[in-house]
Structures are given as C-alpha cells and as structure tokens.
Scaffold this motif. Structure first.
Motif, PDB file in Angstrom:
ATOM      1  N   THR A 233       3.015   9.278   8.255  1.00 44.72           N
ATOM      2  CA  THR A 233       1.588   8.836   8.072  1.00 44.72           C
ATOM      3  C   THR A 233       1.552   8.568   6.360  1.00 44.72           C
ATOM      4  OG1 THR A 233       0.840   9.650   9.702  1.00 44.72           O
ATOM      5  CG2 THR A 233      -0.741   8.831   8.135  1.00 44.72           C
ATOM      6  N   ILE A 234       2.206   9.444   5.687  1.00 40.20           N
ATOM      7  CA  ILE A 234       2.161   9.456   4.289  1.00 40.20           C
ATOM      8  C   ILE A 234       3.640   9.378   3.832  1.00 40.20           C
ATOM      9  CG2 ILE A 234      -0.054  10.154   3.968  1.00 40.20           C
ATOM     10  CD1 ILE A 234       1.168  12.810   3.071  1.00 40.20           C
TER      11      ILE A 234
ATOM     12  N   THR B  78       0.911  -1.415  -0.143  1.00 39.08           N
ATOM     13  CA  THR B  78      -0.097  -0.162  -0.117  1.00 39.08           C
ATOM     14  C   THR B  78       0.868   1.146  -0.054  1.00 39.08           C
ATOM     15  OG1 THR B  78      -1.720  -1.216   1.018  1.00 39.08           O
ATOM     16  CG2 THR B  78      -1.766   1.203   1.345  1.00 39.08           C
ATOM     17  N   LEU B  79       0.515   2.170  -1.001  1.00 35.11           N
ATOM     18  CA  LEU B  79       1.124   3.459  -0.945  1.00 35.11           C
ATOM     19  C   LEU B  79       0.199   4.551  -0.369  1.00 35.11           C
ATOM     20  CD1 LEU B  79       3.650   5.281  -1.904  1.00 35.11           C
ATOM     21  CD2 LEU B  79       2.411   5.493  -4.146  1.00 35.11           C
ATOM     22  N   ASN B  80       0.732   5.084   0.657  1.00 37.06           N
ATOM     23  CA  ASN B  80      -0.080   6.144   1.373  1.00 37.06           C
ATOM     24  C   ASN B  80       0.218   7.824   0.668  1.00 37.06           C
ATOM     25  OD1 ASN B  80      -1.214   4.952   3.518  1.00 37.06           O
ATOM     26  ND2 ASN B  80       0.598   4.207   4.104  1.00 37.06           N
ATOM     27  N   ILE B  81      -0.547   8.391   0.291  1.00 35.50           N
ATOM     28  CA  ILE B  81      -0.462   9.591  -0.518  1.00 35.50           C
ATOM     29  C   ILE B  81      -1.537  10.479   0.155  1.00 35.50           C
ATOM     30  CG2 ILE B  81      -0.721  10.784  -2.451  1.00 35.50           C
ATOM     31  CD1 ILE B  81      -0.530   8.100  -3.782  1.00 35.50           C
TER      32      ILE B  81
ATOM     33  N   TYR C 240       1.682  -1.203 -12.322  1.00 32.30           N
ATOM     34  CA  TYR C 240       1.893  -2.022 -11.191  1.00 32.30           C
ATOM     35  C   TYR C 240       0.625  -2.429 -10.530  1.00 32.30           C
ATOM     36  CZ  TYR C 240       6.068   0.492 -12.082  1.00 32.30           C
ATOM     37  OH  TYR C 240       7.246   1.040 -12.656  1.00 32.30           O
ATOM     38  N   LYS C 241       0.334  -3.533 -10.712  1.00 31.17           N
ATOM     39  CA  LYS C 241      -1.300  -3.958 -10.540  1.00 31.17           C
ATOM     40  C   LYS C 241      -1.167  -4.441  -8.944  1.00 31.17           C
ATOM     41  CE  LYS C 241      -2.915  -4.527 -14.694  1.00 31.17           C
ATOM     42  NZ  LYS C 241      -3.959  -3.792 -15.272  1.00 31.17           N
ATOM     43  N   ARG C 242      -0.203  -4.788  -8.210  1.00 30.27           N
ATOM     44  CA  ARG C 242       0.046  -5.375  -6.822  1.00 30.27           C
ATOM     45  C   ARG C 242      -0.064  -4.287  -5.970  1.00 30.27           C
ATOM     46  NH1 ARG C 242       4.916  -9.167  -6.744  1.00 30.27           N
ATOM     47  NH2 ARG C 242       4.029  -9.319  -4.709  1.00 30.27           N
ATOM     48  N   VAL C 243      -0.137  -3.009  -6.303  1.00 29.06           N
ATOM     49  CA  VAL C 243       0.104  -1.765  -5.383  1.00 29.06           C
ATOM     50  C   VAL C 243      -1.475  -1.191  -5.005  1.00 29.06           C
ATOM     51  CG1 VAL C 243       0.833   0.561  -5.206  1.00 29.06           C
ATOM     52  CG2 VAL C 243       2.520  -1.185  -6.142  1.00 29.06           C
ATOM     53  N   ASN C 244      -1.674  -1.125  -3.918  1.00 31.74           N
ATOM     54  CA  ASN C 244      -2.824  -0.335  -3.218  1.00 31.74           C
ATOM     55  C   ASN C 244      -2.612   0.904  -2.875  1.00 31.74           C
ATOM     56  OD1 ASN C 244      -4.498  -2.925  -3.936  1.00 31.74           O
ATOM     57  ND2 ASN C 244      -3.440  -3.787  -2.140  1.00 31.74           N
ATOM     58  N   PHE C 245      -3.649   1.552  -2.544  1.00 34.59           N
ATOM     59  CA  PHE C 245      -3.477   3.184  -2.274  1.00 34.59           C
ATOM     60  C   PHE C 245      -4.371   3.497  -0.947  1.00 34.59           C
ATOM     61  CE2 PHE C 245      -2.332   2.921  -6.732  1.00 34.59           C
ATOM     62  CZ  PHE C 245      -1.354   3.419  -6.751  1.00 34.59           C
ATOM     63  N   GLN C 246      -3.681   4.171  -0.121  1.00 34.80           N
ATOM     64  CA  GLN C 246      -4.533   4.987   0.949  1.00 34.80           C
ATOM     65  C   GLN C 246      -4.424   6.496   0.364  1.00 34.80           C
ATOM     66  OE1 GLN C 246      -5.177   4.095   4.988  1.00 34.80           O
ATOM     67  NE2 GLN C 246      -3.980   2.263   4.835  1.00 34.80           N
TER      68      GLN C 246
ATOM     69  N   ASN D 247      10.533   1.963  -3.110  1.00 30.66           N
ATOM     70  CA  ASN D 247      10.744   1.933  -4.591  1.00 30.66           C
ATOM     71  C   ASN D 247       9.206   2.219  -5.150  1.00 30.66           C
ATOM     72  OD1 ASN D 247      13.381   1.457  -4.768  1.00 30.66           O
ATOM     73  ND2 ASN D 247      12.905  -0.931  -4.659  1.00 30.66           N
ATOM     74  N   THR D 248       8.220   1.896  -4.463  1.00 29.12           N
ATOM     75  CA  THR D 248       7.008   2.173  -4.894  1.00 29.12           C
ATOM     76  C   THR D 248       6.763   3.653  -5.050  1.00 29.12           C
ATOM     77  OG1 THR D 248       6.163   0.195  -3.855  1.00 29.12           O
ATOM     78  CG2 THR D 248       4.449   1.765  -4.708  1.00 29.12           C
ATOM     79  N   ALA D 249       7.060   4.475  -3.892  1.00 32.21           N
ATOM     80  CA  ALA D 249       6.924   5.738  -4.037  1.00 32.21           C
ATOM     81  C   ALA D 249       7.648   6.595  -5.053  1.00 32.21           C
ATOM     82  CB  ALA D 249       7.346   6.604  -2.534  1.00 32.21           C
ATOM     83  N   LYS D 250       8.708   6.200  -5.332  1.00 33.72           N
ATOM     84  CA  LYS D 250       9.937   6.670  -6.538  1.00 33.72           C
ATOM     85  C   LYS D 250       9.205   6.613  -7.468  1.00 33.72           C
ATOM     86  CE  LYS D 250      14.292   5.741  -3.765  1.00 33.72           C
ATOM     87  NZ  LYS D 250      15.625   4.864  -3.737  1.00 33.72           N
ATOM     88  N   ARG D 251       8.712   5.344  -7.963  1.00 32.14           N
ATOM     89  CA  ARG D 251       8.159   4.845  -9.281  1.00 32.14           C
ATOM     90  C   ARG D 251       6.824   5.718  -9.432  1.00 32.14           C
ATOM     91  NH1 ARG D 251      12.185   3.287  -9.386  1.00 32.14           N
ATOM     92  NH2 ARG D 251      13.155   1.040 -10.180  1.00 32.14           N
TER      93      ARG D 251
END
Length: 296
Positions: A140-141, A92-95, A117-123, A279-283
C-alpha cells in the motif's frame, strides 16, 4: 478472475449494497450482479451473505477482500513504477508515518522535497509502527517512517539522527505497586505480572536479568491502549517508554519511573529489503540526508 471483477467486488463489499455499488461504479445493476456470480462460480464459494438491508462478507469474502485490496494496490504501484521509468519523477508517493512524526518530521520533509520535485504528490497513511509495517508488506505504501526499535531483519533503513532521544521506562499500574515516590527499583517488579510491548521485550528482559530475576511476562502486545486497559483492570503492570504516552490519557493510572532503565528512541525511514523502489521513493529517502536550504 480479473482486475475489473476484483474492483467490482471491492465496491460491493464497501458499499454493502449492489445497487449502491453499481451507482458508484456508474454501471447498471444486472451486469454487476453477473460479474459477482461469475466470480463466485470461479472460486466455488459464496463471497457475500445477503441480508434484508445490507450485504455482509462470508469468511471467503473477507479473505478475498484483503487480497483484492493488495492486488489492486500492487497493480497501481506497478503502473506508477513504469510511468516513473518513462517520464521521470511525477505521480503520487505513498508514505506511512507513525502519528508522532506527522508534526515533527513530515511537514519539513515534504516541503524540502516539493521544492525540488514539483510534479510529485503525496498520500500519507498514519498509524503505529505495526500498522506501518503491515502497509509496507501489502504494498500500500513504499516508505515508512517509524520509531525504533522495529523488525530490522526485514527492512532496510536510515535513522534520522536529529530525532534521537532518550526516554525513561515507566511501570504503569492501577494499584499493583505501592510506592510513596515517583520511581521504583526494577526489583519491585520481580513478582508482578508484566504487560510489555513486543518492541521492548528484549530490552526489559535483559535489564531484569541483570538485576537477578527473570521477568514474569503475562502479556505481550502491540497496542498501547490495550496495555493500559489491562493495567487499569489490575491484570498486570504495563512497561512503556514515557515518550509513548505523550498523546494518551493515563487518568486513574500511576506511572512510576523504573530507576536506571531508559530507552533510546529515534525515527527511522524504512522500506522492505530486496524490494523494488521507484525513483521517486529513492529520491525521497535520499532527501533525509540533504540539508534544508534554509539551514545553510
């Protein structure tokens, strides 16, 4: 003090009853009460005030509540970073995003990123720029989407060029200004108490000084609704960009454009300087520089 005790304390603080907290945690009440007592003994202070119906936090409890949330978020973030390192882009990527970006930026960006990136979820956490930067500070994010200007010294950022706009600045008043027109000259503000947003203070001050006077700033604030309330009560004249009022009611207030004073505003993706990014945040940040396949 350990993570489990902090989680127990947060549950009690949020539920406001030990019985309800125990039920939510799926444990018996006596062990929960014991852990709370041990935590208070270690810290040497009471964390809760037990009322007839609900529990309230003491001043020490309020401090621990804030810090415990930050610690738990940091632990969870660390776990995600290690999992990210071991397994690639997932989780999960917190934004955090200012409310005005929720409809104009977030949907298309999440769609583009999810297609890769199908495996990434978001908050998604929303609020004004001040709240978003606060969420970044307490981990928190990982990423914030805010409106310029912001605290450039403490954040790395990229601007979103397609979202740059120029908006007139308004003097918003109940009855402190008299004008038969829809606009005023900035010199009409020379003897008026001004209510300014911290983000725009420098711009307003420089413009006034260029026109021969130093503005009388009665109040600096971060909350636009508070500024409008003060203007409504005739305590001062609120100075705000027109674009900031798109979703707010200014009934019974008079917005007057200030001749020649404009603010260039744009959205920016920001993250704390010298801070680990997954790495998720960087992408995700990099995705703002990519072309949407539908546009090619």
């Amino acid at each position: 003090m350990d993570i489990k005790q902090l989680k127990y304390f947060l549950a009690i603080a949020k539920e406001k009853q030990i019985t309800a907290a125990a039920k939510k945690l799926h444990i018996a009440q006596p062990p929960l009460s014991t852990q709370l007592r041990l935590l208070e003994e270690e810290l040497g202070t009471s964390l809760l005030e037990r009322g007839s119906r609900n529990i309230t936090l003491t001043d020490a409890g309020k401090i621990l509540f804030t810090r415990a949330n930050e610690i738990i978020n940091l632990v969870e973030s660390t776990k995600k970073e290690i999992d990210d390192l071991n397994h690639g882009l997932n989780g999960t990527l917190n934004i955090g995003a200012v409310t005005s970006s929720i409809s104009s930026i977030i949907p298309e960006q999440l769609k583009l990123f999810h297609s890769q990136y199908k495996r990434v979820n978001f908050q998604i956490w929303d609020g004004d720029t001040l709240r978003i930067t606060e969420l970044l500070r307490n981990n928190t994010i990982e990423i914030g989407i805010v409106k310029t200007p912001f605290d450039y010294e403490n954040y790395d950022f990229i601007l979103i060029p397609s979202k740059i706009s120029t908006t007139p600045m308004l003097a918003i008043t109940n009855s402190l200004l008299s004008s038969n027109k829809l606009s005023i000259d900035v010199k009409a503000l020379a003897d008026k108490p001004l209510i300014v947003h911290r983000r725009y203070e420098k711009k307003i001050t420089v413009y006034c000084e260029e026109h021969g006077f130093k503005p009388s700033i009665f109040c600096k604030a971060d909350d636009i609704r508070l500024m409008l309330a003060l203007a409504y009560d005739n305590i001062g004249v609120a100075i705000l960009p027109k674009s900031n009022l798109d979703s707010l009611s200014i009934e019974k207030l008079r917005p007057l454009e200030i001749n020649g004073l404009y603010m260039d505003t744009s959205f920016a993706v920001i993250w704390p300087k010298n801070h680990y990014l997954s790495n998720t945040a960087k992408r995700f940040i990099e995705s703002f520089t990519q072309k949407n396949p539908e546009e090619i």
